[in-house]
Design a protein around this motif. Structure first.
Motif, PDB file in Angstrom:
ATOM      1  N   THR A   4       0.944  -1.249  -0.065  1.00 44.79           N
ATOM      2  CA  THR A   4       0.069  -0.019   0.001  1.00 44.79           C
ATOM      3  C   THR A   4       0.843   1.343   0.097  1.00 44.79           C
ATOM      4  N   GLN A   5       0.708   2.145  -1.000  1.00 46.18           N
ATOM      5  CA  GLN A   5       1.268   3.336  -0.751  1.00 46.18           C
ATOM      6  C   GLN A   5       0.849   4.409   0.204  1.00 46.18           C
ATOM      7  N   THR A   6       1.549   5.100   0.877  1.00 46.19           N
ATOM      8  CA  THR A   6       1.517   5.757   2.023  1.00 46.19           C
ATOM      9  C   THR A   6       1.670   7.309   1.742  1.00 46.19           C
ATOM     10  N   ALA A   7       1.205   8.085   2.376  1.00 48.60           N
ATOM     11  CA  ALA A   7       1.230   9.566   2.162  1.00 48.60           C
ATOM     12  C   ALA A   7       1.190  10.170   3.590  1.00 48.60           C
ATOM     13  N   GLN A   8       1.647  11.533   3.727  1.00 45.37           N
ATOM     14  CA  GLN A   8       1.573  12.287   4.906  1.00 45.37           C
ATOM     15  C   GLN A   8       0.815  13.623   4.684  1.00 45.37           C
ATOM     16  N   ALA A   9       0.382  13.877   5.854  1.00 45.63           N
ATOM     17  CA  ALA A   9      -0.542  15.057   5.833  1.00 45.63           C
ATOM     18  C   ALA A   9      -0.323  15.791   7.127  1.00 45.63           C
ATOM     19  N   ARG A  10      -0.866  17.152   7.006  1.00 42.88           N
ATOM     20  CA  ARG A  10      -0.575  18.008   8.515  1.00 42.88           C
ATOM     21  C   ARG A  10      -2.183  18.157   8.993  1.00 42.88           C
ATOM     22  N   ALA A  11      -2.434  17.523  10.126  1.00 43.05           N
ATOM     23  CA  ALA A  11      -3.745  17.623  10.789  1.00 43.05           C
ATOM     24  C   ALA A  11      -3.997  18.937  10.946  1.00 43.05           C
ATOM     25  N   LEU A  12      -5.283  19.419  10.615  1.00 42.87           N
ATOM     26  CA  LEU A  12      -5.865  20.618  10.558  1.00 42.87           C
ATOM     27  C   LEU A  12      -6.757  20.936  12.053  1.00 42.87           C
ATOM     28  N   ALA A  13      -7.017  19.837  12.551  1.00 41.24           N
ATOM     29  CA  ALA A  13      -7.837  19.908  14.116  1.00 41.24           C
ATOM     30  C   ALA A  13      -7.497  18.630  14.719  1.00 41.24           C
ATOM     31  N   ASP A  14      -8.013  18.661  15.862  1.00 42.25           N
ATOM     32  CA  ASP A  14      -7.936  17.469  16.846  1.00 42.25           C
ATOM     33  C   ASP A  14      -9.240  16.650  16.400  1.00 42.25           C
ATOM     34  N   ASN A  15      -8.939  15.220  16.527  1.00 41.20           N
ATOM     35  CA  ASN A  15      -9.996  14.295  16.053  1.00 41.20           C
ATOM     36  C   ASN A  15      -9.438  13.156  17.172  1.00 41.20           C
ATOM     37  N   VAL A  16     -10.345  12.877  18.140  1.00 43.39           N
ATOM     38  CA  VAL A  16     -10.091  12.177  19.351  1.00 43.39           C
ATOM     39  C   VAL A  16     -10.260  10.732  18.642  1.00 43.39           C
ATOM     40  N   GLY A  17     -11.481  10.460  18.091  1.00 43.74           N
ATOM     41  CA  GLY A  17     -11.559   9.361  17.342  1.00 43.74           C
ATOM     42  C   GLY A  17     -10.568   8.749  16.533  1.00 43.74           C
ATOM     43  N   GLY A  56       9.545  20.273  13.559  1.00 48.71           N
ATOM     44  CA  GLY A  56      10.008  19.424  14.230  1.00 48.71           C
ATOM     45  C   GLY A  56       8.532  18.767  15.057  1.00 48.71           C
ATOM     46  N   VAL A  57       7.312  18.861  14.291  1.00 50.53           N
ATOM     47  CA  VAL A  57       6.197  18.576  14.929  1.00 50.53           C
ATOM     48  C   VAL A  57       6.071  16.909  15.062  1.00 50.53           C
ATOM     49  N   GLU A  58       5.327  16.603  15.906  1.00 53.36           N
ATOM     50  CA  GLU A  58       4.885  14.984  16.154  1.00 53.36           C
ATOM     51  C   GLU A  58       4.549  14.226  14.750  1.00 53.36           C
ATOM     52  N   GLN A  59       5.125  13.060  14.829  1.00 52.76           N
ATOM     53  CA  GLN A  59       4.425  12.469  13.415  1.00 52.76           C
ATOM     54  C   GLN A  59       3.807  11.024  13.987  1.00 52.76           C
ATOM     55  N   VAL A  60       2.611  10.918  13.475  1.00 56.48           N
ATOM     56  CA  VAL A  60       1.834   9.569  13.999  1.00 56.48           C
ATOM     57  C   VAL A  60       1.405   8.980  12.752  1.00 56.48           C
ATOM     58  N   ALA A  61       1.170   7.732  13.090  1.00 56.50           N
ATOM     59  CA  ALA A  61       0.391   7.085  11.965  1.00 56.50           C
ATOM     60  C   ALA A  61      -0.916   6.670  12.208  1.00 56.50           C
ATOM     61  N   LEU A  62      -1.778   6.767  11.247  1.00 55.31           N
ATOM     62  CA  LEU A  62      -3.348   6.429  11.573  1.00 55.31           C
ATOM     63  C   LEU A  62      -3.578   5.027  12.034  1.00 55.31           C
ATOM     64  N   ALA A  63      -3.950   5.114  13.394  1.00 57.27           N
ATOM     65  CA  ALA A  63      -4.040   3.755  14.165  1.00 57.27           C
ATOM     66  C   ALA A  63      -4.887   2.701  13.490  1.00 57.27           C
ATOM     67  N   ASP A  64      -5.967   3.444  12.730  1.00 56.47           N
ATOM     68  CA  ASP A  64      -7.017   2.853  12.140  1.00 56.47           C
ATOM     69  C   ASP A  64      -7.439   3.349  10.763  1.00 56.47           C
ATOM     70  N   PRO A  65      -6.788   2.939   9.738  1.00 53.47           N
ATOM     71  CA  PRO A  65      -7.183   3.596   8.443  1.00 53.47           C
ATOM     72  C   PRO A  65      -8.393   3.389   8.092  1.00 53.47           C
ATOM     73  N   ASP A  66      -9.080   2.364   8.231  1.00 55.43           N
ATOM     74  CA  ASP A  66     -10.523   2.048   7.858  1.00 55.43           C
ATOM     75  C   ASP A  66     -11.355   3.107   8.555  1.00 55.43           C
ATOM     76  N   ALA A  67     -11.245   3.183   9.910  1.00 56.62           N
ATOM     77  CA  ALA A  67     -12.146   4.329  10.490  1.00 56.62           C
ATOM     78  C   ALA A  67     -11.785   5.575   9.967  1.00 56.62           C
ATOM     79  N   ALA A  68     -10.702   5.853   9.694  1.00 56.49           N
ATOM     80  CA  ALA A  68     -10.350   7.216   9.119  1.00 56.49           C
ATOM     81  C   ALA A  68     -10.942   7.344   7.951  1.00 56.49           C
ATOM     82  N   ALA A  69     -10.968   6.461   6.960  1.00 56.89           N
ATOM     83  CA  ALA A  69     -11.815   6.407   5.731  1.00 56.89           C
ATOM     84  C   ALA A  69     -13.289   6.798   5.856  1.00 56.89           C
ATOM     85  N   GLU A  70     -13.821   5.990   7.036  1.00 60.13           N
ATOM     86  CA  GLU A  70     -15.293   6.271   7.290  1.00 60.13           C
ATOM     87  C   GLU A  70     -15.502   7.750   7.806  1.00 60.13           C
ATOM     88  N   VAL A  71     -14.604   8.102   8.577  1.00 68.67           N
ATOM     89  CA  VAL A  71     -14.721   9.480   9.037  1.00 68.67           C
ATOM     90  C   VAL A  71     -14.664  10.532   7.774  1.00 68.67           C
TER      91      VAL A  71
END
Length: 91
Positions: A4-17, A56-71
């Motif tokens: 799977t190809q991966t990509a990066q982006a900067r989060a524009l808002a908090d999303n607890v879910g 130098g911001v924190e970098q995180v991986a989406l824990a649940d890409p399927d949930a992110a796609a649903e959001v």
């Protein structure tokens, strides 16, 4: 099995879910990152990612890409249901 190809982006808002905070660099499957960008949750422009990386911001991986796609899909559907244009006007 294709990788799977991966990509990066900067989060524009908090999303607890999704476990992301505003300003973080989020890594995930390319299609999911693009969907989140279309929904307005992240900025996947290379300049935004490069700037955040330099800061130098924190970098995180989406824990649940399927949930992110649903959001992303739900946010995009919500934009359509309020009558706002979902695509830029062609001039």
């Amino acid at each position: 099995m294709a990788k799977t190809q991966t990509a990066q982006a900067r989060a524009l808002a908090d999303n607890v879910g999704l476990g992301i905070k505003c300003g973080q660099i989020v890594t995930g499957p390319d299609a999911v990152i693009k969907a989140l960008a279309k929904a307005g949750a992240v900025d996947n422009h290379p300049d935004a990612v490069a700037y955040a990386t330099r800061q130098g911001v924190e970098q995180v991986a989406l824990a649940d890409p399927d949930a992110a796609a649903e959001v992303a899909a739900a946010a995009t559907d919500a934009k359509r249901s309020d009558g706002a244009p979902t695509e830029p006007a062609v001039q």
